[in-house]
Scaffold this motif. Structure first.
Motif, PDB file in Angstrom:
ATOM      1  N   UNK A   1      54.440  26.891  39.142  1.00  0.00           N
ATOM      2  CA  UNK A   1      54.118  25.883  40.161  1.00  0.00           C
ATOM      3  C   UNK A   1      55.253  25.727  41.160  1.00  0.00           C
ATOM      4  N   UNK A   2      56.487  25.711  40.667  1.00  0.00           N
ATOM      5  CA  UNK A   2      57.638  25.612  41.559  1.00  0.00           C
ATOM      6  C   UNK A   2      57.765  26.816  42.472  1.00  0.00           C
ATOM      7  N   UNK A   3      57.440  27.989  41.945  1.00  0.00           N
ATOM      8  CA  UNK A   3      57.496  29.216  42.755  1.00  0.00           C
ATOM      9  C   UNK A   3      56.520  29.139  43.928  1.00  0.00           C
ATOM     10  N   UNK A   4      55.350  28.550  43.687  1.00  0.00           N
ATOM     11  CA  UNK A   4      54.351  28.436  44.749  1.00  0.00           C
ATOM     12  C   UNK A   4      54.694  27.333  45.746  1.00  0.00           C
TER      13      UNK A   4
ATOM     14  N   UNK B   1      53.806  16.763  45.441  1.00  0.00           N
ATOM     15  CA  UNK B   1      52.820  17.586  44.735  1.00  0.00           C
ATOM     16  C   UNK B   1      53.374  18.066  43.397  1.00  0.00           C
ATOM     17  N   UNK B   2      54.633  18.500  43.387  1.00  0.00           N
ATOM     18  CA  UNK B   2      55.210  18.980  42.126  1.00  0.00           C
ATOM     19  C   UNK B   2      55.323  17.836  41.124  1.00  0.00           C
ATOM     20  N   UNK B   3      55.722  16.656  41.590  1.00  0.00           N
ATOM     21  CA  UNK B   3      55.858  15.509  40.693  1.00  0.00           C
ATOM     22  C   UNK B   3      54.518  15.156  40.049  1.00  0.00           C
ATOM     23  N   UNK B   4      53.456  15.118  40.857  1.00  0.00           N
ATOM     24  CA  UNK B   4      52.133  14.778  40.333  1.00  0.00           C
ATOM     25  C   UNK B   4      51.657  15.852  39.354  1.00  0.00           C
ATOM     26  N   UNK B   5      51.823  17.116  39.738  1.00  0.00           N
ATOM     27  CA  UNK B   5      51.390  18.209  38.859  1.00  0.00           C
ATOM     28  C   UNK B   5      52.218  18.249  37.576  1.00  0.00           C
ATOM     29  N   UNK B   6      53.494  17.901  37.666  1.00  0.00           N
ATOM     30  CA  UNK B   6      54.358  17.909  36.486  1.00  0.00           C
ATOM     31  C   UNK B   6      53.866  16.931  35.431  1.00  0.00           C
ATOM     32  N   UNK B   7      53.353  15.791  35.864  1.00  0.00           N
ATOM     33  CA  UNK B   7      52.890  14.767  34.936  1.00  0.00           C
ATOM     34  C   UNK B   7      51.446  14.973  34.484  1.00  0.00           C
ATOM     35  N   UNK B   8      50.744  15.878  35.145  1.00  0.00           N
ATOM     36  CA  UNK B   8      49.329  16.093  34.809  1.00  0.00           C
ATOM     37  C   UNK B   8      49.119  17.532  34.316  1.00  0.00           C
TER      38      UNK B   8
ATOM     39  N   UNK C   1      65.970  15.542  44.187  1.00  0.00           N
ATOM     40  CA  UNK C   1      64.911  14.717  44.778  1.00  0.00           C
ATOM     41  C   UNK C   1      63.621  14.843  43.974  1.00  0.00           C
ATOM     42  N   UNK C   2      63.272  16.065  43.596  1.00  0.00           N
ATOM     43  CA  UNK C   2      62.048  16.286  42.819  1.00  0.00           C
ATOM     44  C   UNK C   2      62.138  15.621  41.454  1.00  0.00           C
ATOM     45  N   UNK C   3      63.297  15.725  40.810  1.00  0.00           N
ATOM     46  CA  UNK C   3      63.486  15.078  39.512  1.00  0.00           C
ATOM     47  C   UNK C   3      63.372  13.563  39.657  1.00  0.00           C
ATOM     48  N   UNK C   4      64.025  13.004  40.677  1.00  0.00           N
ATOM     49  CA  UNK C   4      64.001  11.553  40.879  1.00  0.00           C
ATOM     50  C   UNK C   4      62.591  11.045  41.142  1.00  0.00           C
ATOM     51  N   UNK C   5      61.841  11.755  41.964  1.00  0.00           N
ATOM     52  CA  UNK C   5      60.475  11.330  42.278  1.00  0.00           C
ATOM     53  C   UNK C   5      59.583  11.446  41.044  1.00  0.00           C
ATOM     54  N   UNK C   6      59.736  12.532  40.276  1.00  0.00           N
ATOM     55  CA  UNK C   6      58.913  12.719  39.079  1.00  0.00           C
ATOM     56  C   UNK C   6      59.197  11.642  38.046  1.00  0.00           C
ATOM     57  N   UNK C   7      60.461  11.373  37.794  1.00  0.00           N
ATOM     58  CA  UNK C   7      60.826  10.353  36.809  1.00  0.00           C
ATOM     59  C   UNK C   7      60.385   8.969  37.288  1.00  0.00           C
TER      60      UNK C   7
END
Length: 396
Positions: free
Chosen positions: A103-106, A301-308, A362-368
């Protein structure tokens, strides 16, 4: 002193209203992250906290909570439900790493592959602290609670070797092949972590049992805190995973000390909760505010996909053939919050000066941050719905 005074005031206010807030689905993490963000915005640059200090706070909070969670495990139930935690750790976690990398690659084609894998490693572990509302609720069936507890207790430590190898690759070429580096990191982190946890936990448990009649009542609680700290310090000194040491140390402590071990771990759990509260306030005041200017649609998008999808699809695959219904697979898959472990990984990456650190942090902070509120707000209604389904199924 002003930030400290305000932080203490927030803790006092939350403590005074914690029971009604909890009944309405408002968790401590939600309150402290929001309060920290507001205080950080109001105070501006007047509050300064060293990254190393926050890292230690988050580590110790997670260590204490992992230790007490493990010490309170119902080992009788766990013996009959080892299959689910094993599947989640041995199948679900690697699949989460791979899916997170893809997902991160895309979504971040401009990032080096090593940085993309580093992001996946930082966000693959679930958080025992944020999941406590679910794993402590008796409305959730025992096997499900045990599976979530064991998974969150061990996957932090299992993720550490992959994180460290990815971090080394982003900074400089590894010496030797990638598989050998991963194998060496896994052997070191898991091996020394297990040794430190089992050794210190068992020794502490036997000592508590042998000296029970000679310990003054007020020293029962600090005793377990000292055991947890010893397991943490031993693992770090040996080069092992402090998280694995804390969790297996708690299990060994319970086994060695015999029945009635839950009460002496209360102070350790409460200390972990206080440290976690401080970490969440600092996270809101520093990480969330620093991330706001750098948020893009790819980050969201990555944050939402990471949790789902990145979490729930591997869990569903891992539990195929295990006898778990789709409702159980969905419940376990959803309740995989990201929290303190990801915060620690992010701080380590930031302090090492990792390339593309802004996008990663930033991605880690938003996901958490999203996890704190999404999992907190859905805990009560989803537990109630799952309980109704479980009761209806058992009565059929």
């Amino acid at each position: 002193m002003v930030p400290l005074l305000l932080a203490a005031a927030v803790m006092l206010a939350y403590s005074a209203f914690s029971s009604p807030l909890s009944r309405h689905g408002v968790t401590s993490a939600m309150v402290f992250v929001l309060a920290g963000t507001i205080l950080g915005a109001v105070l501006g640059g007047s509050a300064h906290v060293e990254g190393h200090t926050v890292e230690r706070l988050a580590e110790l909070a997670l260590v204490f909570l992992l230790f007490t969670d493990a010490a309170r495990l119902d080992l009788g139930v766990l013996r009959h439900s080892l299959g689910w935690p094993g599947r989640l750790l041995l199948i679900g976690l690697p699949l989460t790493l791979v899916l997170g990398f893809g997902t991160g690659f895309l979504l971040f084609p401009e990032l080096p592959l090593a940085s993309v894998f580093l992001l996946s490693a930082m966000l693959c572990a679930t958080d025992a602290a944020l999941g406590q509302r679910v794993v402590e609720d008796p409305a959730v069936p025992g096997p499900v609670r045990q599976a979530l507890t064991v998974e969150s207790g061990l996957n932090d430590g299992i993720a550490v070797p992959f994180f460290l190898v990815a971090l080394d690759i982003t900074m400089a070429p590894l010496e030797g092949s990638l598989p050998s580096a991963v194998a060496a990191a896994i052997a070191g982190q898991l091996g020394w972590g297990l040794l430190a946890g089992v050794g210190v936990g068992a020794a502490g448990g036997y000592l508590l049992r042998a000296a029970a009649e000679r310990i003054q009542p007020e020293w029962h609680q600090p005793f377990s805190l000292a055991v947890a700290l010893s397991a943490y310090a031993a693992a770090v000194s040996l080069g092992g995973s402090a998280f694995i040491a804390a969790f297996v140390g708690g299990m060994a402590f319970r086994l060695a000390s015999g029945p009635g071990i839950v009460a002496p771990t209360r102070f350790t759990a409460e200390t972990g909760q206080v440290l976690a509260a401080a970490t969440w306030m600092i996270f809101g005041a520093v990480a969330i505010l620093a991330a706001l200017p750098h948020i893009t649609w790819q980050v969201i998008a990555y944050a939402v996909l990471s949790l789902t999808v990145i979490r729930m699809l591997p869990v569903a695959v891992a539990l195929l053939g295990s006898g778990a219904r789709w409702q159980t697979r969905a419940f376990i898959g959803w309740f995989g919050p990201r929290g303190l472990a990801s915060v620690v990984f992010g701080l380590l990456a930031f302090e090492r000066g990792t390339p593309e650190a802004t996008t990663l942090i930033t991605t880690v902070a938003v996901t958490v941050g999203l996890s704190v509120f999404a999992h907190g707000l859905t805990a009560s209604p989803l537990v109630a719905a799952y309980h109704r389904w479980s009761e209806a199924r058992s009565s059929e």
